[in-house]
Write a protein that holds these residues in place. Structure first.
Motif, PDB file in Angstrom:
ATOM      1  N   ALA A   1     -22.453  13.888 -52.733  1.00 45.84           N
ATOM      2  CA  ALA A   1     -23.374  14.007 -53.859  1.00 45.84           C
ATOM      3  C   ALA A   1     -23.701  15.447 -54.219  1.00 45.84           C
ATOM      4  O   ALA A   1     -24.112  15.737 -55.350  1.00 45.84           O
ATOM      5  CB  ALA A   1     -24.667  13.249 -53.561  1.00 45.84           C
TER       6      ALA A   1
ATOM      7  N   ALA B   1     -29.533  16.081 -53.065  1.00 42.42           N
ATOM      8  CA  ALA B   1     -28.317  16.831 -53.373  1.00 42.42           C
ATOM      9  C   ALA B   1     -28.660  18.181 -53.989  1.00 42.42           C
ATOM     10  O   ALA B   1     -28.012  19.205 -53.697  1.00 42.42           O
ATOM     11  CB  ALA B   1     -27.414  16.028 -54.311  1.00 42.42           C
ATOM     12  N   ASN B   2     -29.701  18.221 -54.834  1.00 41.08           N
ATOM     13  CA  ASN B   2     -30.161  19.498 -55.392  1.00 41.08           C
ATOM     14  C   ASN B   2     -30.614  20.439 -54.278  1.00 41.08           C
ATOM     15  O   ASN B   2     -30.315  21.641 -54.289  1.00 41.08           O
ATOM     16  CB  ASN B   2     -31.318  19.274 -56.363  1.00 41.08           C
ATOM     17  CG  ASN B   2     -30.864  18.728 -57.707  1.00 41.08           C
ATOM     18  OD1 ASN B   2     -29.689  18.801 -58.038  1.00 41.08           O
ATOM     19  ND2 ASN B   2     -31.796  18.168 -58.452  1.00 41.08           N
TER      20      ASN B   2
ATOM     21  N   SER C   1     -37.731   9.610 -52.247  1.00 39.99           N
ATOM     22  CA  SER C   1     -36.782  10.563 -52.837  1.00 39.99           C
ATOM     23  C   SER C   1     -35.475   9.863 -53.185  1.00 39.99           C
ATOM     24  O   SER C   1     -35.164   8.774 -52.694  1.00 39.99           O
ATOM     25  CB  SER C   1     -36.530  11.724 -51.886  1.00 39.99           C
ATOM     26  OG  SER C   1     -35.907  11.261 -50.705  1.00 39.99           O
ATOM     27  N   THR C   2     -34.687  10.509 -54.039  1.00 42.20           N
ATOM     28  CA  THR C   2     -33.401   9.962 -54.461  1.00 42.20           C
ATOM     29  C   THR C   2     -32.262  10.828 -53.917  1.00 42.20           C
ATOM     30  O   THR C   2     -32.470  11.975 -53.515  1.00 42.20           O
ATOM     31  CB  THR C   2     -33.294   9.920 -55.992  1.00 42.20           C
ATOM     32  OG1 THR C   2     -33.279  11.278 -56.495  1.00 42.20           O
ATOM     33  CG2 THR C   2     -34.475   9.160 -56.600  1.00 42.20           C
ATOM     34  N   LEU C   3     -31.065  10.264 -53.953  1.00 42.25           N
ATOM     35  CA  LEU C   3     -29.897  11.017 -53.511  1.00 42.25           C
ATOM     36  C   LEU C   3     -29.676  12.239 -54.393  1.00 42.25           C
ATOM     37  O   LEU C   3     -29.302  13.317 -53.900  1.00 42.25           O
ATOM     38  CB  LEU C   3     -28.658  10.109 -53.537  1.00 42.25           C
ATOM     39  CG  LEU C   3     -27.342  10.720 -53.062  1.00 42.25           C
ATOM     40  CD1 LEU C   3     -27.463  11.267 -51.644  1.00 42.25           C
ATOM     41  CD2 LEU C   3     -26.225   9.685 -53.145  1.00 42.25           C
ATOM     42  N   HIS C   4     -29.917  12.100 -55.691  1.00 44.39           N
ATOM     43  CA  HIS C   4     -29.766  13.233 -56.609  1.00 44.39           C
ATOM     44  C   HIS C   4     -30.709  14.374 -56.227  1.00 44.39           C
ATOM     45  O   HIS C   4     -30.325  15.555 -56.243  1.00 44.39           O
ATOM     46  CB  HIS C   4     -30.050  12.772 -58.041  1.00 44.39           C
ATOM     47  CG  HIS C   4     -30.064  13.881 -59.046  1.00 44.39           C
ATOM     48  ND1 HIS C   4     -28.927  14.523 -59.477  1.00 44.39           N
ATOM     49  CD2 HIS C   4     -31.104  14.483 -59.697  1.00 44.39           C
ATOM     50  CE1 HIS C   4     -29.252  15.458 -60.356  1.00 44.39           C
ATOM     51  NE2 HIS C   4     -30.563  15.458 -60.498  1.00 44.39           N
ATOM     52  N   GLU C   5     -31.933  14.045 -55.845  1.00 39.64           N
ATOM     53  CA  GLU C   5     -32.913  15.078 -55.488  1.00 39.64           C
ATOM     54  C   GLU C   5     -32.519  15.812 -54.213  1.00 39.64           C
ATOM     55  O   GLU C   5     -32.601  17.049 -54.148  1.00 39.64           O
ATOM     56  CB  GLU C   5     -34.293  14.438 -55.343  1.00 39.64           C
ATOM     57  CG  GLU C   5     -34.883  14.000 -56.672  1.00 39.64           C
ATOM     58  CD  GLU C   5     -36.076  13.070 -56.528  1.00 39.64           C
ATOM     59  OE1 GLU C   5     -36.873  12.981 -57.485  1.00 39.64           O
ATOM     60  OE2 GLU C   5     -36.216  12.425 -55.466  1.00 39.64           O
TER      61      GLU C   5
ATOM     62  N   ARG D   1     -35.889  18.086 -61.378  1.00 39.75           N
ATOM     63  CA  ARG D   1     -35.292  19.143 -60.564  1.00 39.75           C
ATOM     64  C   ARG D   1     -36.134  19.465 -59.338  1.00 39.75           C
ATOM     65  O   ARG D   1     -37.336  19.726 -59.438  1.00 39.75           O
ATOM     66  CB  ARG D   1     -35.124  20.402 -61.410  1.00 39.75           C
ATOM     67  CG  ARG D   1     -34.264  21.467 -60.750  1.00 39.75           C
ATOM     68  CD  ARG D   1     -33.798  22.464 -61.800  1.00 39.75           C
ATOM     69  NE  ARG D   1     -34.877  23.280 -62.293  1.00 39.75           N
ATOM     70  CZ  ARG D   1     -35.119  24.532 -61.878  1.00 39.75           C
ATOM     71  NH1 ARG D   1     -34.335  25.082 -60.977  1.00 39.75           N
ATOM     72  NH2 ARG D   1     -36.105  25.229 -62.385  1.00 39.75           N
TER      73      ARG D   1
ATOM     74  N   LYS E   1     -27.669  21.927 -52.413  1.00 35.12           N
ATOM     75  CA  LYS E   1     -27.021  23.028 -53.142  1.00 35.12           C
ATOM     76  C   LYS E   1     -27.823  24.331 -53.021  1.00 35.12           C
ATOM     77  O   LYS E   1     -27.235  25.422 -52.954  1.00 35.12           O
ATOM     78  CB  LYS E   1     -26.816  22.633 -54.602  1.00 35.12           C
ATOM     79  CG  LYS E   1     -25.686  21.614 -54.770  1.00 35.12           C
ATOM     80  CD  LYS E   1     -25.410  21.288 -56.215  1.00 35.12           C
ATOM     81  CE  LYS E   1     -26.307  20.192 -56.707  1.00 35.12           C
ATOM     82  NZ  LYS E   1     -25.885  19.644 -58.026  1.00 35.12           N
TER      83      LYS E   1
END
Length: 301
Positions: free
Chosen positions: A140, A117-118, A111-115, A64, A121
């Motif tokens: 994402a 994207a967090n 870094s990743t796309l998921h990171e 996270r 948000k």
């Protein structure tokens, strides 16, 4: 570098003519020096400015992202933009639905796309909750994975609403026809709406076409885009730019389709209509150059 996970953010402001407002927005960013502006691209005809800003991610654990200097810098810039710009009194040759029209996040370095994207948000929650602006999430950052172009069509983003080929800021509905992901359903006409999302890196490339026939250039833009059966991963929009027209294109898969392929296709389609095309230009640095620019500036600081 102390921080190896980086995120880039492209912040699009619906203002390219009011120098005092843009200077105020940049001063607000200056209070957060760990977030670095690597590129500024103002456009007078479009009445729009894009800032590319880079910083590192702060993680609570590997699962996270909890913060980033980008978050604070973006909030400060957005807050200042809403103070100094009134959407309801301005227009330009580029679509717009908000003072802060669009915020896109992209992973850099490790870094990743998921990171990222967090992080998107978190920024969306800040703008919606603290600045009371409706926020629509995409790709994402959106649990439904909605495409930015689809959300824009739901708000008639691509339809000029003033003087034929201009977009005015005062034509938004008082209540959004779709539910926002953050912020109120009601729209403040001076602030508008903002799209916030996360995606792999996107390149922007504009090609001038030497004609004033908007309908003809729109046809070419549609034929070159993936949606119109053209090149994969390409989105294109015909826009009036001063005394000529431009095909403003986005490369969603820049490692697959880039400027050479799009330039060649536009030239071919334009020649079929007897039109001349100028050499296009990128409006931002590449992903690799953006990363290097940040590293150099951060090291100097």
């Amino acid at each position: 570098m102390k921080h190896s996970k980086l995120a880039a953010c492209k912040l699009y402001i619906s203002e390219g003519r009011n120098a005092a407002a843009l200077e105020a927005i940049e001063r607000a960013a200056g209070h957060h020096p760990q977030a670095t502006i690597t590129k500024k691209f103002p456009d007078y005809a479009y009445n729009r400015t894009r800032y590319t800003i880079v910083s590192y991610l702060i993680e609570e654990d590997e699962a996270r992202v909890v913060d980033s200097p980008l978050r604070q810098a973006l909030f400060a810039m957005a807050e200042e933009a809403y103070k100094t710009i009134e959407l309801g009194t301005q227009c330009g040759a580029h679509p717009r639905v908000g003072v802060v029209d669009h915020i896109s996040f992209h992973p850099l370095a490790q870094s990743t796309l998921h990171e990222v994207a967090n992080l998107a948000k978190l920024v969306a929650a800040d703008i919606g909750g603290r600045l009371h602006v409706p926020v629509l999430l995409y790709e994402a950052a959106d649990p439904q994975g909605r495409a930015l172009s689809s959300l824009r069509r739901e708000l008639d983003y691509f339809t000029p609403n003033f003087m034929g080929n201009q977009w005015a800021g005062w034509s938004l509905p008082n209540v959004l026809p779709i539910s926002p992901d953050e912020g109120p359903q009601c729209v403040d006409q001076d602030k508008g709406v903002v799209f916030v999302g996360a995606s792999p890196w996107v390149d922007n490339y504009n090609i001038p076409v030497l004609t004033k026939d908007v309908d003809l250039v729109r046809t070419i833009a549609r034929r070159v885009s993936a949606r119109g059966g053209g090149l994969p991963g390409v989105q294109a929009l015909a826009l009036l730019h001063g005394d000529k027209l431009e095909i403003a294109s986005m490369f969603l898969e820049p490692d697959r389709i880039g400027d050479k392929e799009v330039q060649r296709e536009v030239e071919l389609l334009a020649s079929e209509e007897g039109l001349r095309v100028e050499k296009g230009y990128y409006t931002d640095l590449s992903k690799e150059t953006t990363t290097k620019s940040y590293m150099k500036l951060a090291s100097a600081d």
